[in-house]
Scaffold this motif. Structure first.
Motif, mmCIF file in Angstrom:
data_model
loop_
_atom_site.group_PDB
_atom_site.id
_atom_site.type_symbol
_atom_site.label_atom_id
_atom_site.label_comp_id
_atom_site.label_asym_id
_atom_site.label_seq_id
_atom_site.Cartn_x
_atom_site.Cartn_y
_atom_site.Cartn_z
ATOM 1 N N ALA A 119 0.822 -1.209 0.000
ATOM 2 C CA ALA A 119 0.000 0.000 0.000
ATOM 3 C C ALA A 119 0.856 1.258 0.000
ATOM 4 C CB ALA A 119 -0.930 0.000 1.214
ATOM 5 N N GLU A 120 1.981 1.221 0.739
ATOM 6 C CA GLU A 120 2.809 2.420 0.814
ATOM 7 C C GLU A 120 3.428 2.781 -0.539
ATOM 8 O OE1 GLU A 120 5.086 -0.923 3.061
ATOM 9 O OE2 GLU A 120 3.008 -0.318 2.670
ATOM 10 N N GLU A 121 3.703 1.786 -1.377
ATOM 11 C CA GLU A 121 4.238 2.073 -2.709
ATOM 12 C C GLU A 121 3.166 2.715 -3.586
ATOM 13 O OE1 GLU A 121 5.823 -0.205 -6.746
ATOM 14 O OE2 GLU A 121 6.066 -1.210 -4.811
ATOM 15 N N THR A 122 1.981 2.138 -3.549
ATOM 16 C CA THR A 122 0.869 2.680 -4.333
ATOM 17 C C THR A 122 0.593 4.125 -3.953
ATOM 18 O OG1 THR A 122 -0.162 0.511 -4.601
ATOM 19 C CG2 THR A 122 -1.610 2.436 -4.777
ATOM 20 N N LEU A 123 0.508 4.382 -2.662
ATOM 21 C CA LEU A 123 0.135 5.705 -2.199
ATOM 22 C C LEU A 123 1.261 6.718 -2.377
ATOM 23 C CD1 LEU A 123 -1.828 4.478 0.911
ATOM 24 C CD2 LEU A 123 -2.793 5.511 -1.155
ATOM 25 N N ALA A 124 2.507 6.261 -2.291
ATOM 26 C CA ALA A 124 3.627 7.169 -2.553
ATOM 27 C C ALA A 124 3.608 7.627 -4.007
ATOM 28 C CB ALA A 124 4.950 6.472 -2.225
ATOM 29 N N ALA A 125 3.227 6.732 -4.918
ATOM 30 C CA ALA A 125 3.126 7.113 -6.326
ATOM 31 C C ALA A 125 2.011 8.133 -6.524
ATOM 32 C CB ALA A 125 2.874 5.876 -7.183
ATOM 33 N N ALA A 126 0.892 7.929 -5.827
ATOM 34 C CA ALA A 126 -0.210 8.893 -5.927
ATOM 35 C C ALA A 126 0.217 10.255 -5.389
ATOM 36 C CB ALA A 126 -1.421 8.372 -5.165
ATOM 37 N N ASP A 127 0.930 10.257 -4.275
ATOM 38 C CA ASP A 127 1.418 11.519 -3.717
ATOM 39 C C ASP A 127 2.384 12.209 -4.674
ATOM 40 O OD1 ASP A 127 -0.043 11.271 -1.369
ATOM 41 O OD2 ASP A 127 1.580 10.272 -0.290
ATOM 42 N N ALA A 128 3.218 11.416 -5.333
ATOM 43 C CA ALA A 128 4.171 11.986 -6.289
ATOM 44 C C ALA A 128 3.442 12.663 -7.443
ATOM 45 C CB ALA A 128 5.101 10.892 -6.811
ATOM 46 N N ALA A 129 2.329 12.066 -7.867
ATOM 47 C CA ALA A 129 1.546 12.653 -8.956
ATOM 48 C C ALA A 129 0.952 13.992 -8.540
ATOM 49 C CB ALA A 129 0.444 11.687 -9.381
ATOM 50 N N VAL A 130 0.504 14.073 -7.286
ATOM 51 C CA VAL A 130 -0.031 15.336 -6.779
ATOM 52 C C VAL A 130 1.086 16.367 -6.652
ATOM 53 C CG1 VAL A 130 -1.163 16.469 -4.824
ATOM 54 C CG2 VAL A 130 -1.936 14.206 -5.574
ATOM 55 N N ALA A 131 2.207 15.948 -6.101
ATOM 56 C CA ALA A 131 3.331 16.875 -5.915
ATOM 57 C C ALA A 131 3.836 17.431 -7.244
ATOM 58 C CB ALA A 131 4.466 16.160 -5.180
ATOM 59 N N ALA A 132 3.714 16.623 -8.299
ATOM 60 C CA ALA A 132 4.157 17.069 -9.624
ATOM 61 C C ALA A 132 3.148 17.980 -10.304
ATOM 62 C CB ALA A 132 4.438 15.852 -10.506
ATOM 63 N N GLY A 133 1.984 18.188 -9.679
ATOM 64 C CA GLY A 133 0.971 19.057 -10.259
ATOM 65 C C GLY A 133 0.130 18.395 -11.334
ATOM 66 N N LYS A 134 0.265 17.080 -11.470
ATOM 67 C CA LYS A 134 -0.475 16.371 -12.513
ATOM 68 C C LYS A 134 -1.803 15.813 -12.020
ATOM 69 C CE LYS A 134 3.790 15.266 -14.939
ATOM 70 N NZ LYS A 134 4.697 14.211 -15.461
ATOM 71 N N VAL A 135 -2.014 15.829 -10.724
ATOM 72 C CA VAL A 135 -3.246 15.356 -10.091
ATOM 73 C C VAL A 135 -3.582 16.318 -8.966
ATOM 74 C CG1 VAL A 135 -4.224 13.523 -8.639
ATOM 75 C CG2 VAL A 135 -2.898 12.922 -10.674
ATOM 76 N N ARG A 136 -4.874 16.580 -8.778
ATOM 77 C CA ARG A 136 -5.289 17.474 -7.694
ATOM 78 C C ARG A 136 -5.727 16.705 -6.441
ATOM 79 N NH1 ARG A 136 -2.835 20.457 -10.591
ATOM 80 N NH2 ARG A 136 -3.641 22.344 -11.587
ATOM 81 N N TYR A 137 -6.503 15.637 -6.625
ATOM 82 C CA TYR A 137 -7.024 14.862 -5.493
ATOM 83 C C TYR A 137 -6.935 13.370 -5.808
ATOM 84 C CZ TYR A 137 -9.024 19.336 -4.038
ATOM 85 O OH TYR A 137 -9.180 20.643 -3.676
ATOM 86 N N ILE A 138 -6.893 12.566 -4.732
ATOM 87 C CA ILE A 138 -6.790 11.117 -4.858
ATOM 88 C C ILE A 138 -8.057 10.456 -4.306
ATOM 89 C CG2 ILE A 138 -5.501 9.050 -4.178
ATOM 90 C CD1 ILE A 138 -3.985 10.889 -6.053
ATOM 91 N N GLY A 139 -8.604 9.518 -5.094
ATOM 92 C CA GLY A 139 -9.727 8.723 -4.635
ATOM 93 C C GLY A 139 -9.440 7.256 -4.900
ATOM 94 N N VAL A 140 -10.378 6.415 -4.535
ATOM 95 C CA VAL A 140 -10.244 4.985 -4.795
ATOM 96 C C VAL A 140 -11.527 4.478 -5.432
ATOM 97 C CG1 VAL A 140 -8.619 4.617 -2.907
ATOM 98 C CG2 VAL A 140 -11.065 4.326 -2.482
ATOM 99 N N GLY A 141 -11.434 3.274 -5.981
ATOM 100 C CA GLY A 141 -12.599 2.644 -6.569
ATOM 101 C C GLY A 141 -13.356 1.843 -5.534
ATOM 102 N N HIS A 142 -14.002 0.766 -6.007
ATOM 103 C CA HIS A 142 -14.863 -0.035 -5.136
ATOM 104 C C HIS A 142 -14.010 -1.013 -4.328
ATOM 105 C CE1 HIS A 142 -19.100 -1.990 -4.816
ATOM 106 N NE2 HIS A 142 -18.446 -2.033 -3.676
ATOM 107 N N LEU A 143 -13.405 -0.514 -3.273
ATOM 108 C CA LEU A 143 -12.620 -1.333 -2.370
ATOM 109 C C LEU A 143 -13.509 -1.871 -1.253
ATOM 110 C CD1 LEU A 143 -10.408 0.186 -3.953
ATOM 111 C CD2 LEU A 143 -9.127 0.391 -1.813
ATOM 112 N N THR A 144 -12.973 -2.756 -0.446
ATOM 113 C CA THR A 144 -13.681 -3.152 0.768
ATOM 114 C C THR A 144 -13.456 -2.087 1.829
ATOM 115 O OG1 THR A 144 -11.789 -4.345 1.696
ATOM 116 C CG2 THR A 144 -13.275 -5.589 0.227
ATOM 117 N N GLY A 145 -14.218 -2.176 2.906
ATOM 118 C CA GLY A 145 -14.053 -1.205 3.978
ATOM 119 C C GLY A 145 -12.662 -1.217 4.573
ATOM 120 N N TRP A 146 -12.093 -2.406 4.780
ATOM 121 C CA TRP A 146 -10.762 -2.462 5.398
ATOM 122 C C TRP A 146 -9.682 -1.975 4.448
ATOM 123 C CZ3 TRP A 146 -6.526 -5.061 3.620
ATOM 124 C CH2 TRP A 146 -6.701 -6.148 2.751
#
Length: 299
Positions: free
Chosen positions: A108-135
């Motif tokens: 999970a930390e790799e996935t989320l670090a990549a998402a943060d990098a996309a935001v930091a680069a100005g290429k993404v404004r917000y992060i969401g997820v799809g149909h995950l389970t609650g946990w």
């Protein structure tokens, strides 16, 4: 989802123009929809039919139908896919980038670090997820929340199928989202079209269920329980003097913590019916009756 296959670009242009003219702002697509054609069409229409600044643009990433694994949310795949989506959409940033699936093969930390990098680069404004389970949502959201002081971006949304015919997310995903500070984007709020009552007396030849590649998507809601829910929706619609579509859509739209409902009309006429339902608000008694009529085991 069907732009580029069941919906031609000219029809998509008419729909998008009407949607924005009516005050609509949220466009939701994904990198895998119609093999990337959906993003390409949206990109062209952002330059020819509407203004980019007038809409909130959302897309998704994580499915790999052509790869050697079904899901991939590794840093390598996410950032490469982001660049491809930006090219297809012809934009310099995406407003809401959604991790479409949970990938058990990537930390999970790799996935989320990549998402943060996309935001930091100005290429993404917000992060969401799809149909995950609650946990799964809680894991992502807690990791991000714990690192906000270090620049991690919160998870702001979760996409989920949610309608009077499918309320399974009420068991764990919606409570988890509420606790994590994320809102729900409810897809298929019309029960894959069944709640419009179009299938009440059979399958119309021009309907989605009449298409060989879409029939398996709709047919699960042709069971006895679904028929009973549809009849309850129709009864409420007759009593209120509105369409079954308006009843079903407004029920989901006004559920707690639902930020948006996403719909996929194939024609301008269908979109017109959806837009006409925007001002319908169900009385409390009707909402409660529909809640009872659609109640079912959540597991």
């Amino acid at each position: 989802m069907t732009w580029g296959k069941d919906v031609e670009e000219s029809e998509a242009a008419d729909q998008l123009t009407a949607f924005v003219d009516a005050g609509g702002t949220f466009i939701d697509t994904a990198d895998i929809y119609t093999g990337g054609q959906s993003e390409r069409i949206v990109g062209r229409l952002l330059r020819t039919a509407i203004r980019r600044e007038d809409v909130i643009l959302a897309t998704k990433v994580g499915h790999t139908p052509e790869g050697n694994r079904p899901f991939d949310t590794s840093r390598r795949h996410l950032l490469a896919s982001l660049e491809a989506s930006l090219r297809r959409l012809q934009v310099d940033h995406i407003d809401l980038w959604q991790l479409h699936v949970y990938d058990p093969g990537t930390p999970a930390e790799e996935t989320l670090a990549a998402a943060d990098a996309a935001v930091a680069a100005g290429k993404v404004r917000y992060i969401g997820v799809g149909h995950l389970t609650g946990w799964q949502l809680a894991t992502y959201a807690t990791w991000q929340r714990a690192g906000q002081a270090m620049g991690r971006c919160p998870i702001v949304s979760t996409g989920a199928e949610y309608s009077l015919l499918n309320r399974r997310v009420e068991a764990d995903l919606l409570p988890a989202a509420d606790d994590c500070g994320a809102s729900a984007i409810a897809w298929s709020p019309l029960g894959r079209g069944v709640l419009t009552a179009k299938y009440r007396n059979g399958v119309p030849s021009d309907s989605r269920a009449a298409l060989p590649h879409m029939a398996p998507y709709v047919e699960p809601y042709f069971d006895e329980r679904s028929r009973g829910v549809v009849e309850s929706v129709c009864t409420a619609a007759e009593g209120l003097g509105v369409s079954p579509l308006a009843v079903a859509l407004s029920w989901v739209r006004d559920q707690p913590n639902v930020a948006a409902t996403t719909v996929g009309p194939r024609t301008a006429s269908q979109l017109g019916d959806i837009l006409a339902a925007e001002n319908v608000v169900l009385p409390r008694e009707i909402r409660e009756a529909l809640h009872d009529a659609s109640a079912a085991p959540l597991h």
